[in-house]
Write a protein that holds these residues in place. Structure first.
Motif, mmCIF file in Angstrom:
data_model
loop_
_atom_site.group_PDB
_atom_site.id
_atom_site.type_symbol
_atom_site.label_atom_id
_atom_site.label_comp_id
_atom_site.label_asym_id
_atom_site.label_seq_id
_atom_site.Cartn_x
_atom_site.Cartn_y
_atom_site.Cartn_z
ATOM 1 N N GLY A 190 10.799 12.602 -0.250
ATOM 2 C CA GLY A 190 9.416 12.635 -0.703
ATOM 3 C C GLY A 190 8.484 13.233 0.330
ATOM 4 N N SER A 191 8.675 12.885 1.575
ATOM 5 C CA SER A 191 7.858 13.441 2.647
ATOM 6 C C SER A 191 8.087 14.942 2.776
ATOM 7 C CB SER A 191 8.191 12.756 3.971
ATOM 8 O OG SER A 191 7.483 13.348 5.036
ATOM 9 N N ALA A 192 9.341 15.380 2.655
ATOM 10 C CA ALA A 192 9.657 16.802 2.786
ATOM 11 C C ALA A 192 8.903 17.634 1.757
ATOM 12 C CB ALA A 192 11.164 17.014 2.641
ATOM 13 N N GLY A 193 8.732 17.092 0.541
ATOM 14 C CA GLY A 193 8.039 17.821 -0.503
ATOM 15 C C GLY A 193 6.563 18.012 -0.243
ATOM 16 N N HIS A 194 6.004 17.238 0.679
ATOM 17 C CA HIS A 194 4.580 17.333 1.004
ATOM 18 C C HIS A 194 4.335 17.977 2.370
ATOM 19 C CE1 HIS A 194 2.521 14.772 -2.153
ATOM 20 N NE2 HIS A 194 3.797 14.663 -2.462
ATOM 21 N N ASP A 195 5.369 18.540 2.951
ATOM 22 C CA ASP A 195 5.223 19.140 4.281
ATOM 23 C C ASP A 195 4.443 20.453 4.169
ATOM 24 O OD1 ASP A 195 5.503 20.284 6.789
ATOM 25 O OD2 ASP A 195 7.575 19.589 7.031
ATOM 26 N N PRO A 196 3.252 20.533 4.782
ATOM 27 C CA PRO A 196 2.454 21.755 4.659
ATOM 28 C C PRO A 196 3.105 22.965 5.327
ATOM 29 C CG PRO A 196 1.484 20.268 6.271
ATOM 30 C CD PRO A 196 2.583 19.505 5.592
ATOM 31 N N ALA B 249 13.441 10.106 -6.199
ATOM 32 C CA ALA B 249 14.167 9.653 -5.009
ATOM 33 C C ALA B 249 13.266 9.836 -3.790
ATOM 34 C CB ALA B 249 15.464 10.432 -4.830
ATOM 35 N N MET B 250 12.754 8.741 -3.266
ATOM 36 C CA MET B 250 11.837 8.821 -2.134
ATOM 37 C C MET B 250 12.580 9.160 -0.850
ATOM 38 S SD MET B 250 8.836 6.123 -1.193
ATOM 39 C CE MET B 250 9.950 4.722 -1.181
ATOM 40 N N ASN B 251 13.724 8.547 -0.674
ATOM 41 C CA ASN B 251 14.590 8.842 0.476
ATOM 42 C C ASN B 251 16.016 9.024 -0.018
ATOM 43 O OD1 ASN B 251 12.747 8.494 2.811
ATOM 44 N ND2 ASN B 251 12.592 6.400 2.042
ATOM 45 N N ALA B 252 16.775 9.864 0.657
ATOM 46 C CA ALA B 252 18.202 9.957 0.365
ATOM 47 C C ALA B 252 18.865 8.636 0.756
ATOM 48 C CB ALA B 252 18.819 11.116 1.142
ATOM 49 N N SER B 253 20.003 8.358 0.142
ATOM 50 C CA SER B 253 20.721 7.134 0.500
ATOM 51 C C SER B 253 21.097 7.170 1.980
ATOM 52 C CB SER B 253 21.973 6.981 -0.369
ATOM 53 O OG SER B 253 22.795 8.116 -0.256
ATOM 54 N N GLU C 239 0.830 -1.200 0.000
ATOM 55 C CA GLU C 239 0.000 0.000 0.000
ATOM 56 C C GLU C 239 0.869 1.256 0.000
ATOM 57 O OE1 GLU C 239 -3.550 2.101 2.650
ATOM 58 O OE2 GLU C 239 -2.946 0.033 3.058
ATOM 59 N N PHE C 240 1.946 1.218 0.774
ATOM 60 C CA PHE C 240 2.885 2.340 0.813
ATOM 61 C C PHE C 240 3.527 2.548 -0.554
ATOM 62 C CE2 PHE C 240 7.132 4.057 1.316
ATOM 63 C CZ PHE C 240 6.966 5.109 2.200
ATOM 64 N N THR C 241 3.904 1.459 -1.231
ATOM 65 C CA THR C 241 4.539 1.561 -2.539
ATOM 66 C C THR C 241 3.624 2.259 -3.537
ATOM 67 O OG1 THR C 241 5.914 -0.403 -2.177
ATOM 68 C CG2 THR C 241 5.508 0.229 -4.461
ATOM 69 N N ARG C 242 2.335 1.928 -3.488
ATOM 70 C CA ARG C 242 1.393 2.574 -4.405
ATOM 71 C C ARG C 242 1.254 4.065 -4.103
ATOM 72 N NH1 ARG C 242 -1.273 -2.373 -3.785
ATOM 73 N NH2 ARG C 242 -2.457 -1.584 -2.003
ATOM 74 N N ASP C 243 1.163 4.416 -2.831
ATOM 75 C CA ASP C 243 0.980 5.823 -2.445
ATOM 76 C C ASP C 243 1.551 6.039 -1.054
ATOM 77 O OD1 ASP C 243 0.269 8.418 -2.025
ATOM 78 O OD2 ASP C 243 -1.899 8.092 -2.073
ATOM 79 N N PRO C 244 2.796 6.494 -0.958
ATOM 80 C CA PRO C 244 3.425 6.646 0.356
ATOM 81 C C PRO C 244 2.999 7.894 1.112
ATOM 82 C CG PRO C 244 4.955 7.340 -1.342
ATOM 83 C CD PRO C 244 3.726 6.826 -2.059
ATOM 84 N N TYR C 245 2.316 8.820 0.440
ATOM 85 C CA TYR C 245 2.149 10.151 1.015
ATOM 86 C C TYR C 245 1.175 10.218 2.193
ATOM 87 C CZ TYR C 245 5.088 11.095 -2.887
ATOM 88 O OH TYR C 245 6.150 11.043 -3.763
ATOM 89 N N PRO C 246 0.097 9.412 2.249
ATOM 90 C CA PRO C 246 -0.694 9.392 3.490
ATOM 91 C C PRO C 246 0.108 8.914 4.698
ATOM 92 C CG PRO C 246 -1.982 8.497 1.675
ATOM 93 C CD PRO C 246 -0.573 8.656 1.169
#
Length: 402
Positions: free
Chosen positions: A312-318, A282-286, A13-20
């Motif tokens: 990836g999470s940083a890009g969605h930080d409100p 790149a979802m996470n840095a190495s 589920e995370f692979t399909r959409d990690p952002y939630p």
């Protein structure tokens, strides 16, 4: 997802959409402890300001051999290939390696590739014809593959060998497998021979220039050259293929944005930047390692602890991006972390942007109709902790009348 429900990191589920999951983590567990497949604990940092700070903080190091136990390291015969590059090095080794590469992989050199990138893109689109159905990840993937192999001076007859390793190298599920080890050994041997040939008869390519470049009379060793080729193969192919695929996907999923881009093609650079922020390759840095005991958001991470920084999470930080869950190519002034930050900022970012802009621009200029050939929920996405992007992108297309 309830407050008390722990997120399932890196599952289907995370692979399909990690952002939630990332949203839940930013709010409830911004420095999240989890367990790696090897059984070691690790920490995932998810808020933009924290990610940006720790990308540039020397208290997080990159040298695998310094921190990982022997059983978690690549096999000894492959270790030099996978660790003696800029991405897996710390200063002063990293400083020297990057300075040598930067001498030959310049902005001018990247811009000089524009005509060739345009030509290759047009050739790919010519093969597609005026109408039909194709997998754009596979079809447009020929662009970055061609450009990086030509840039490295790899003879066309040997491209298949390089491509096989690149696919395995970007598949985190294959790392350490017998197939991966065999392919890596074969490519290492081939690359050593290619370097030897270019030492005798250099060409007008990046690898030849890397062989002869010097910094204070010191150049790259053969092991470092091989490791650099492997790094450029991954960075020059798979991430750009994912960027192009994700850009098409999100434009098709947001027809208002696609219409805006068709009407105002000058927005194309901003559209690429929005994809990099919204769903970058790149979802996470190495992985990094704490060189001493540190504390992040009140969470203690011991010396030697494995740390992942959530690009990836940083890009969605409100807190950083207003209405961050909305895909909007008209944004301006948003600074994302898709290419990292600090001394390890991706050295190939300009090439990735240029290829993405040309590929998407020529595609939209040629085809009046583009639509997904399957429901979005049927698409597969790259699994793993680092790479992100559609595995395939079947589309139906029809050319503009000429």
């Amino acid at each position: 997802m309830s407050v008390h429900e722990p997120p399932e990191l890196f599952g289907p589920e995370f692979t399909r959409d990690p952002y939630p999951t990332y949203a839940w983590l930013r709010e409830h567990s911004p420095v999240h402890r989890f367990t790696l497949p090897q059984g070691m604990p690790a920490w995932l940092i998810t808020r933009h300001d924290d990610v940006r700070k720790w990308l540039a903080d020397p208290r997080l190091a990159k040298n695998l051999e310094r921190f990982l136990p022997e059983e978690a390291l690549p096999s000894p015969q492959l270790r030099d290939v996978l660790t003696r590059n800029m991405l897996a090095s710390d200063p002063p080794a990293h400083t020297r390696l990057r300075r040598l590469v930067a001498k030959v992989f310049t902005a001018r050199r990247v811009q000089s590739l524009r005509p060739r990138i345009t030509q290759v893109t047009d050739e790919v689109l010519d093969r597609m014809g005026t109408a039909g159905e194709t997998d754009l990840v596979d079809t447009l993937g020929a662009l970055p593959i061609t450009i990086i192999y030509e840039l490295l001076g790899v003879p066309m007859r040997d491209w298949e060998t390089f491509r096989k390793w690149s696919v395995l190298g970007s598949d985190e599920q294959s790392t350490g497998s017998e197939e991966f080890e065999t392919a890596t050994e074969a490519l290492k041997s081939y690359t050593q021979g290619l370097i030897a040939d270019k030492r005798v008869a250099p060409g007008e390519d990046l690898l030849s220039d890397l062989i002869v470049t010097r910094d204070n009379d010191e150049g790259l060793s053969d092991d470092e050259l091989v490791a650099m080729v492997f790094l450029l193969l991954l960075g020059g192919q798979e991430t750009t293929i994912s960027l192009i695929g994700a850009t098409v996907y999100h434009l098709l999923r947001n027809p208002d944005q696609l219409d805006l881009l068709r009407k105002e093609p000058e927005r194309l650079p901003a559209a690429i930047e929005e994809v990099l922020r919204y769903d970058g390759p790149a979802m996470n840095a190495s992985m990094r390692f704490a060189v001493e005991d540190i504390e992040v958001e009140g969470v203690a991470i011991p010396a030697g602890g494995v740390v992942f920084l959530g690009l990836g999470s940083a890009g969605h930080d409100p807190e950083q991006v207003p209405d961050a869950e909305r895909f909007d190519i008209s944004r301006s002034g948003v600074k994302h972390l898709a290419f990292g930050h600090g001394i390890h900022t991706c050295i190939g970012s300009a090439l990735a942007r240029l290829e993405g802009e040309i590929a998407i621009g020529r595609l939209l200029d040629r085809y009046a109709e583009l639509r997904l050939a399957v429901p979005p929920e049927e698409l597969n996405w790259r699994p793993g902790m680092h790479f992100r992007g559609p595995v395939e992108l079947p589309v139906v297309y029809r050319a503009k009348p000429r």
